[in-house]
Design a protein around this motif. Sequence first.
Motif, short mmCIF file in Angstrom:
data_model
loop_
_atom_site.label_atom_id
_atom_site.label_comp_id
_atom_site.label_asym_id
_atom_site.label_seq_id
_atom_site.Cartn_x
_atom_site.Cartn_y
_atom_site.Cartn_z
N ASN A 246 0.83 -1.29 -0.22
CA ASN A 246 0.13 -0.11 -0.07
C ASN A 246 0.91 1.35 0.11
N LEU A 247 2.08 1.25 0.48
CA LEU A 247 2.91 2.50 0.28
C LEU A 247 3.99 2.32 -0.52
N SER A 248 4.07 1.62 -1.48
CA SER A 248 5.10 1.60 -2.40
C SER A 248 4.59 1.80 -3.74
N GLY A 249 5.38 2.67 -4.50
CA GLY A 249 4.81 3.30 -5.81
C GLY A 249 5.12 2.18 -6.85
N TYR A 250 6.22 1.26 -6.51
CA TYR A 250 6.55 0.15 -7.52
C TYR A 250 6.59 -1.12 -6.73
N VAL A 251 6.13 -2.04 -7.27
CA VAL A 251 6.15 -3.50 -6.53
C VAL A 251 6.51 -4.67 -7.72
N ASN A 252 7.30 -5.58 -7.52
CA ASN A 252 7.68 -6.56 -8.24
C ASN A 252 7.85 -7.87 -7.44
N GLY A 253 7.78 -8.89 -8.19
CA GLY A 253 8.11 -10.38 -7.87
C GLY A 253 9.45 -10.56 -8.47
N VAL A 254 9.82 -11.85 -8.22
CA VAL A 254 11.34 -11.99 -8.55
C VAL A 254 11.52 -12.79 -9.51
N ALA A 255 10.27 -13.29 -10.12
CA ALA A 255 10.39 -13.98 -11.72
C ALA A 255 9.01 -13.85 -12.00
N ARG A 256 8.89 -14.29 -13.28
CA ARG A 256 7.44 -13.89 -14.07
C ARG A 256 6.44 -14.71 -13.50
N ARG A 257 6.61 -15.89 -13.19
CA ARG A 257 5.55 -16.73 -12.39
C ARG A 257 5.27 -16.34 -11.16
N HIS A 258 6.19 -15.94 -10.41
CA HIS A 258 6.12 -15.33 -8.92
C HIS A 258 5.20 -14.16 -9.04
N ALA A 259 5.42 -13.29 -9.82
CA ALA A 259 4.72 -11.89 -9.98
C ALA A 259 3.00 -12.51 -10.50
N GLU A 260 2.87 -13.51 -11.28
CA GLU A 260 1.73 -13.97 -11.35
C GLU A 260 1.04 -14.48 -10.13
N THR A 261 1.70 -15.34 -9.36
CA THR A 261 1.14 -15.88 -8.41
C THR A 261 0.78 -14.84 -7.13
N THR A 262 1.80 -13.81 -7.04
CA THR A 262 1.77 -12.73 -6.12
C THR A 262 0.48 -11.82 -6.41
N GLN A 263 0.24 -11.75 -7.65
CA GLN A 263 -1.02 -10.80 -8.06
C GLN A 263 -2.26 -11.42 -7.77
N ARG A 264 -2.33 -12.88 -7.86
CA ARG A 264 -3.44 -13.65 -7.30
C ARG A 264 -3.51 -13.73 -5.68
N MET A 265 -2.33 -13.68 -5.13
CA MET A 265 -2.57 -13.63 -3.56
C MET A 265 -2.86 -12.18 -3.26
N PHE A 266 -2.62 -11.18 -4.05
CA PHE A 266 -3.01 -9.63 -3.63
C PHE A 266 -3.74 -8.99 -4.82
N PRO A 267 -4.78 -9.47 -5.06
CA PRO A 267 -5.40 -8.82 -6.25
C PRO A 267 -5.60 -7.34 -6.00
N GLY A 268 -5.70 -6.68 -7.12
CA GLY A 268 -5.82 -5.25 -7.04
C GLY A 268 -4.63 -4.49 -7.09
N TYR A 269 -3.46 -5.00 -6.90
CA TYR A 269 -2.16 -4.28 -7.07
C TYR A 269 -1.61 -4.69 -8.38
N ARG A 270 -0.79 -3.73 -8.86
CA ARG A 270 0.23 -3.89 -9.98
C ARG A 270 1.43 -4.41 -9.69
N ILE A 271 1.54 -5.76 -10.04
CA ILE A 271 2.75 -6.27 -9.68
C ILE A 271 3.73 -6.68 -11.07
N ALA A 272 4.84 -5.89 -10.96
CA ALA A 272 5.79 -6.15 -12.08
C ALA A 272 6.60 -7.30 -11.85
N ALA A 273 7.41 -7.77 -12.66
CA ALA A 273 8.57 -8.91 -12.79
C ALA A 273 9.78 -8.68 -12.99
N ILE A 274 10.66 -8.68 -11.99
CA ILE A 274 12.06 -8.35 -12.40
C ILE A 274 12.85 -9.97 -12.04
N THR A 275 13.02 -10.84 -13.01
CA THR A 275 13.73 -11.82 -12.33
C THR A 275 15.03 -11.68 -11.69
#
Length: 546
Positions: A246-275
């Motif tokens: 909620n208090l970060s302007g940029y959020v990322n997961g650490v692999a493409r699949r991880h970003a997809e999984t995180t997006q499902r865990m926390f819907p409503g946030y934009r999760i980028a992916a930097i492997t």
Amino acid sequence: MEIALRPEIHSYSGGLGILAGDTARSCADLELPVVFVSLASRAGYLRQEIAPDGSQVGYDDPWEPSEWATPLDAMIAVSVEGRSVWIRPWLYVVACPLGHLVPVLLLDTDLDQNAPEDRSITDHLYGGDDVYRLKQEVVLGVGGVRTLQALGFSIRTYHLNEGHAALLTLELLRRRRRSGPNGLEHEVDHVRDVCVFTTHTPVEAGHDRFSYEHVRRVLGDDFIAPDEIRPLAGEDRLNMTRLALNLSGYVNGVARRHAETTQRMFPGYRIAAITNGVHAPTWTHAGFAELYQGILPNWGHEPELLVRADQLPDEEVWAAHQAAKHELLDEVRRRTGISMDQNAPLIGFARRMTGYKRPDLLFSDMQRLRSLAAKFPFQVVVAGKAHPRDTQGQQIIRDVHARMRQLSPEIRMAFLPNYDMALARTLVAGTDVWLNTPLPPLEASGTSGMKAALNGVLNLSVLDGWWIEACVEGVTGWSIGRDGPEGAEQHGRDLYDKLEGEVLPLYYHDRAGWIRMMKQGISKIASYFNSQRMMRRYTTEAYVRP
């Protein structure tokens, strides 16, 4: 919370800390204006010994900061349970061979000025109960911001490496509110503008949560009242991941699949992916480093040049690998007394010992394993620690030892105790096959296989984390099972099928084909899955934003 700077500094437990250390090393290489903040963790994480029955026996793993770092002449205080807790930073400097320096600050509360119960806050990495962990995260997040200010750093972007540091967002918000009545929405927007958050775990237990009773007790209402925190961090408990989201302007997961999984865990946030990536010079065996230097003189600074590794002479690649394998077999003999065969394929598995990583998958069908070894003799080396409170992980270690005893002497197997940064360097270079068997989709990224590929070691892995992006079947390594969690119950069978039908026959019957795959793994994996590429992406996508 952790960072792996060198084997003698026990301020790390595993992959998260290793990644932080590699990040610091690449920041130095790339001359990025970055400062790192972590905890001193004087008592370390865990020194592991194995009892005769195969049980893990854990001890403190202390180190002395004065032997490796410099105490700085500055102290700041944070309020913990109504007491002033003083923090002094130690300075460790990461140096690039070309001369650029990156400072690392290790926060320490073991000071005469503190009450006895507060001196130990920064002692044990991931130790103690929830209140102890919350106190540590106050020191890291709130104390980290205040330490940087006291030392005169001008910070444009705060990068939260996992949710442990999320309280720094509340410290920034508190400072904005004290500077003037601009309205909560405006203050939150400012904090988001300067904060970047990288989440590393899709496992629920990996997201710290604290009761608001504990938050009020530790932080006090004078910091920010829990009723004001709830909309940002969760109504029932303070969820550190939710707070950071909620208090970060940029959020990322650490692999493409991880970003997809995180997006499902926390819907409503934009999760980028930097492997993730690994620091190539740190994890490359001296023999391979010499080979690379011969045709790619700047490979350590620009690991993308390793895309040309397919030009390396086969006989020199094999000789470098055999030298690395010889060193590992010497280490196995020294630690366990077990002698292994230089000419038989060696399968390596070294990860944190916990349920979802499935260290015991290789042993799921003992009869099949025996039949396979009779047809294609192979050897296995295993390493890894279980958290002191992870009873399942500790049971897995006992089970693995029991199965190794059952398979002896038919299959040569060894468990190497006290897996650390130094042992990891030997393991990732000296095995022939690097095995990884997580339960999808619970692997965030994984980096050990990237280190193995730097040394021509071939990956055999479940399709999860980084391996989905790196696996070209039969070219860079092999997959276990299909992409997705639905085939997990078949992973053991597929692992044996791959070993029997492809991996071991290639090793025994087509040495030229094996070496060709080694070079393809280097050229296609090491050239991309490195921390130079990773940090260039963080710099251009996360740190410098419109």
